[in-house]
Design a protein around this motif. Sequence first.
Motif, PDB file in Angstrom:
ATOM      1  N   ARG A   1      18.103  12.038  23.682  1.00  0.00           N
ATOM      2  CA  ARG A   1      16.847  11.895  24.018  1.00  0.00           C
ATOM      3  C   ARG A   1      16.148  10.899  23.077  1.00  0.00           C
ATOM      4  O   ARG A   1      15.236  10.261  23.200  1.00  0.00           O
ATOM      5  N   ALA A   2      16.300  11.020  21.793  1.00  0.00           N
ATOM      6  CA  ALA A   2      15.757  10.338  20.841  1.00  0.00           C
ATOM      7  C   ALA A   2      16.275   9.121  20.753  1.00  0.00           C
ATOM      8  O   ALA A   2      15.286   7.946  20.568  1.00  0.00           O
ATOM      9  N   LEU A   3      17.495   8.734  21.425  1.00  0.00           N
ATOM     10  CA  LEU A   3      17.859   7.310  21.356  1.00  0.00           C
ATOM     11  C   LEU A   3      17.141   6.570  22.711  1.00  0.00           C
ATOM     12  O   LEU A   3      16.999   5.448  22.661  1.00  0.00           O
ATOM     13  N   MET A   4      16.734   7.279  23.573  1.00  0.00           N
ATOM     14  CA  MET A   4      16.144   6.898  24.680  1.00  0.00           C
ATOM     15  C   MET A   4      14.746   6.147  24.401  1.00  0.00           C
ATOM     16  O   MET A   4      14.280   5.224  25.160  1.00  0.00           O
ATOM     17  N   SER A   5      14.141   6.370  23.467  1.00  0.00           N
ATOM     18  CA  SER A   5      12.982   5.620  23.262  1.00  0.00           C
ATOM     19  C   SER A   5      13.312   4.201  22.496  1.00  0.00           C
ATOM     20  O   SER A   5      12.314   3.344  22.243  1.00  0.00           O
ATOM     21  N   LYS A   6      14.714   3.725  22.662  1.00  0.00           N
ATOM     22  CA  LYS A   6      15.097   2.775  21.778  1.00  0.00           C
ATOM     23  C   LYS A   6      14.476   2.537  20.315  1.00  0.00           C
ATOM     24  O   LYS A   6      13.948   1.422  19.923  1.00  0.00           O
TER      25      LYS A   6
ATOM     26  N   SER B   1      11.977   7.363  15.834  1.00  0.00           N
ATOM     27  CA  SER B   1      12.383   8.558  16.808  1.00  0.00           C
ATOM     28  C   SER B   1      13.121   9.751  16.054  1.00  0.00           C
ATOM     29  O   SER B   1      13.925   9.188  15.310  1.00  0.00           O
ATOM     30  N   GLN B   2      12.854  10.865  16.397  1.00  0.00           N
ATOM     31  CA  GLN B   2      13.327  12.114  15.882  1.00  0.00           C
ATOM     32  C   GLN B   2      14.021  12.853  16.540  1.00  0.00           C
ATOM     33  O   GLN B   2      13.624  13.182  17.763  1.00  0.00           O
TER      34      GLN B   2
END
Length: 238
Positions: free
Chosen positions: A150-155, A81-82
């Motif tokens: 937001r990037a962290l939310m995709s795990k 994730s970016q």
Amino acid sequence: MAKLEVKQIHTFYGNIEALKGVSLSVEDGEIVTLIGSNGAGKSTTLNSICGILTPRKGEIYLEKERIDRLPAHNIVTRGISQSPEGRKIFSRLTVMENLEMGAYIRKDSAADIRKDIDHVFNLFPRLREREWQIAGTLSGGEQQMLAIGRALMSKPRILLLDEPSMGLAPLLVDAIFEIIQTINKQGMTILLVEQNAMVALSIAHRGYVMQAGEVVLHDSAKNLLENEMVRRLYLGEE
């Protein structure tokens, strides 16, 4: 094999070769930074890894799986994730809606997603205070926090950070980089592109120096901080 391995990639914009055989690796649990001047190819490297750009030559592996021919959304599902340069938040959505968008690929329960939103709010208490605020009205620093959250939310298994200090006041830069270190200590592997070479090398384990689309130097962050060329070209020393 490393957690992430980039092997001799060549990426083009039309007929212009932006990356000329870039190779790098990121091991599990590391912070690895790419430094270099504007136009060196740092952001192009990240965009090649996450599928926004497709290299014409070379290979990219995530934990032994080749990913350089996958579309971007499939690379996100694989665990990359970016947080992009310029933040690129959804400015007309609320903070909460931006975080929910970060979890759009996930198939787990609403309770699990809510748990991770709470984790983001614990990392960035300002975002909790502005949960229902329209994201475009946030300050620059708050927008950067939201982009990382937001990037962290995709795990992800690997977090790509592109210029997280851009346009921020020094105090906010310090705060953002403290949080990056916290995320890393919690187990996140990070590939960091950062114009502020001193700050980047101060928190990274290893670094790559890029010039004109090529990696010209690779070493531990400590050694790069002491390298004469790096100090002269990127740390502002005579």
